[in-house]
Scaffold this motif. Structure first.
Motif, mmCIF file in Angstrom:
data_model
loop_
_atom_site.group_PDB
_atom_site.id
_atom_site.type_symbol
_atom_site.label_atom_id
_atom_site.label_comp_id
_atom_site.label_asym_id
_atom_site.label_seq_id
_atom_site.Cartn_x
_atom_site.Cartn_y
_atom_site.Cartn_z
ATOM 1 N N HIS A 53 2.443 17.088 0.668
ATOM 2 C CA HIS A 53 1.246 17.396 1.451
ATOM 3 C C HIS A 53 -0.035 17.189 0.643
ATOM 4 O O HIS A 53 -0.925 18.047 0.620
ATOM 5 C CB HIS A 53 1.304 18.834 1.991
ATOM 6 N N THR B 191 16.606 19.669 0.830
ATOM 7 C CA THR B 191 16.353 18.249 0.628
ATOM 8 C C THR B 191 17.660 17.500 0.442
ATOM 9 O O THR B 191 18.510 17.905 -0.348
ATOM 10 C CB THR B 191 15.469 18.010 -0.621
ATOM 11 N N GLN C 99 1.377 14.588 6.431
ATOM 12 C CA GLN C 99 2.327 15.321 7.258
ATOM 13 C C GLN C 99 3.629 14.549 7.467
ATOM 14 O O GLN C 99 4.556 15.035 8.108
ATOM 15 C CB GLN C 99 1.700 15.640 8.612
ATOM 16 N N ASN C 100 3.688 13.348 6.940
ATOM 17 C CA ASN C 100 4.904 12.539 7.022
ATOM 18 C C ASN C 100 5.591 12.492 5.659
ATOM 19 O O ASN C 100 4.979 12.796 4.636
ATOM 20 C CB ASN C 100 4.579 11.129 7.510
ATOM 21 N N SER C 101 6.872 12.124 5.650
ATOM 22 C CA SER C 101 7.634 12.170 4.401
ATOM 23 C C SER C 101 7.795 10.809 3.726
ATOM 24 O O SER C 101 8.213 10.743 2.571
ATOM 25 C CB SER C 101 9.024 12.764 4.656
ATOM 26 N N TYR D 227 8.249 14.166 0.477
ATOM 27 C CA TYR D 227 8.705 15.353 1.200
ATOM 28 C C TYR D 227 8.140 16.635 0.590
ATOM 29 O O TYR D 227 8.326 16.916 -0.597
ATOM 30 C CB TYR D 227 10.230 15.398 1.183
ATOM 31 N N HIS E 280 13.346 24.491 2.961
ATOM 32 C CA HIS E 280 12.975 23.328 2.167
ATOM 33 C C HIS E 280 14.203 22.635 1.589
ATOM 34 O O HIS E 280 14.202 22.184 0.444
ATOM 35 C CB HIS E 280 12.008 23.722 1.043
ATOM 36 N N ASP F 150 7.357 15.305 8.409
ATOM 37 C CA ASP F 150 7.862 16.127 7.314
ATOM 38 C C ASP F 150 8.280 17.493 7.865
ATOM 39 O O ASP F 150 7.468 18.213 8.450
ATOM 40 C CB ASP F 150 6.754 16.303 6.274
ATOM 41 N N TYR G 38 9.408 19.956 6.041
ATOM 42 C CA TYR G 38 9.314 20.982 4.990
ATOM 43 C C TYR G 38 8.479 22.165 5.465
ATOM 44 O O TYR G 38 7.430 22.017 6.090
ATOM 45 C CB TYR G 38 8.675 20.383 3.737
ATOM 46 N N GLU H 299 8.637 8.584 -1.384
ATOM 47 C CA GLU H 299 9.145 9.814 -0.773
ATOM 48 C C GLU H 299 8.185 10.932 -1.148
ATOM 49 O O GLU H 299 7.961 11.206 -2.337
ATOM 50 C CB GLU H 299 10.552 10.099 -1.311
#
Length: 388
Positions: A175, A212, A184-186, A172, A210, A203, A205, A170
């Motif tokens: 970056h 979660t 750019q993906n989580s 998130y 932000h 992502d 974020y 993970e």
């Protein structure tokens, strides 16, 4: 279902374009779990749960547990993780007897600054501790003996092992530039040496938003599940594919489906709506789900065999039903969920539970020698295997 497929196709297209590490979403086994928090089928706790056990974690003056963040079972051992206060892992047998503590705070070899996450290493009698602050993964044997240490391949919030030894991360909001366009993906899936296999889920974020979910990445009996942030879908993560498993369809005031642009708008909707916050336990015959509501965290039991979902009425005759509070921390064996309750909360219920009785064979073992300074109690709620 059309709406679900559109969302999944969007995820697939957006995540994979211009990325070197590609995967696909398998939607062939997707199940819809319909939750109507106002008019849905409701059952009393006596119908949902058939048995309750508890374990009193032995209390020793120099091995106190502040707040339980994770509960892990391996062989005949119970690993209780306190990542916030003692920053340690207390190991017990399955009767609650204390065996030893893994606690190595520091910056030297085999030491950690924080316990960001703990995993059971598949195929080995070892646990892995992620120290996010130092970018380390530290390995210990079940008996607490230090094994080895490695640097994380890229910044991550936490990870889980797939059975193959590959890892699902993970990331998130991280970056990390080491990941190139994949940052750019989580969700990142990589092999044991950190080589990327694929990344997925755009992502969301940003600096002004932000939020979660509570632990988007979860593992139950060898299977790893991912519930993307602000999403109603739970996915199975595999070595080369992401499989859409459950769509959580909350029919009343579903915050996920409401339009919002800012953090303030989102929290305003939570005050009056319902939201799947990623809290679930996957069992052999059931999926146990908690959702956020304006008045608390109602639970739902989804029966795999009949595809029916039942809301928990919150009413029941067993005195320990009052300790089924919030979201469970773990799964135990086939159809059991585990909740941890601080000793002071258990003690606060003593007068009410006993009533006018001075002794009770069910309650006496729980309260015997229990003080406000005792370690938490683990309650094991076994779901009714005959539920249909």
């Amino acid at each position: 279902m059309k709406y679900i497929c559109i969302i999944l196709l969007f995820f697939f297209f957006y995540s994979c374009r211009s990325h070197e590490y590609r995967t696909k979403v398998d939607v062939s086994n997707l199940e819809e779990i319909t939750i109507d928090p106002q008019m849905g089928a409701t059952l009393p706790m006596d119908s949902l749960i058939e048995n309750i056990d508890f374990i009193k974690l032995e209390t020793k003056a120099d091995h106190l547990i502040g707040k339980i963040s994770q509960i892990l079972f391996a062989k005949d051992l119970l690993f209780v993780v306190d990542s916030e206060i003692s920053k340690s892992i207390n190991v017990f047998d399955l009767e609650g007897h204390f065996k030893y503590m893994i606690s190595h705070l520091g910056t030297g070899p085999g030491e950690y600054v924080e316990v960001s996450n703990v995993c059971i290493v598949p195929g080995k009698e070892q646990i892995a501790i992620l120290d996010r602050s130092q970018g380390r993964i530290i390995y210990y044997k079940y008996n607490g003996q230090y094994v080895s240490m490695e640097q994380v391949p890229f910044m991550n919030d936490y990870f889980e092992y797939l059975n193959s030894g590959n890892r699902a991360y993970e990331i998130y909001g991280m970056h990390d530039p080491k990941l190139g366009n994949n940052n750019q993906n989580s969700l990142i899936v990589a092999d044991s040496t950190g080589n990327l296999i694929f990344s997925f889920f755009k992502d969301i974020y940003r600096k002004d938003f932000h939020y979660t979910k509570n632990r988007t990445l979860r593992k139950f009996e060898g299977s790893v599940y991912y519930s993307p942030n602000i999403s109603d879908t739970i996915y199975l993560v595999k070595d080369s594919v992401v499989e859409a498993k459950y769509y959580i369809n909350i029919t009343q005031k579903n915050v996920t489906n409401m339009g919002f642009e800012t953090r303030e708008q989102f929290y305003s909707l939570l005050n009056d709506g319902y939201f799947f916050n990623g809290d679930f336990i996957e069992l052999k015959d059931f999926t146990y789900i908690n959702i956020m509501a304006p008045w608390g965290y109602p639970s739902v039991v989804y029966v795999h065999s009949t595809k029916k979902a039942f809301l928990n009425s919150g009413v029941g005759s067993h005195p320990f039903f009052s300790f089924l509070m919030g979201s469970p921390k773990a799964r135990y064996k086939e159809n059991c969920i585990v909740c941890d309750v601080p000793s002071y909360i258990v003690l606060a219920s003593k007068t009410k539970l006993y009533g006018i009785k001075k002794s009770d064979p069910l309650l006496d073992p729980l309260f015997d020698d229990l003080t406000e300074d005792s370690n938490p109690i683990l309650f094991f709620f076994h779901l009714n295997k005959n539920l249909k």
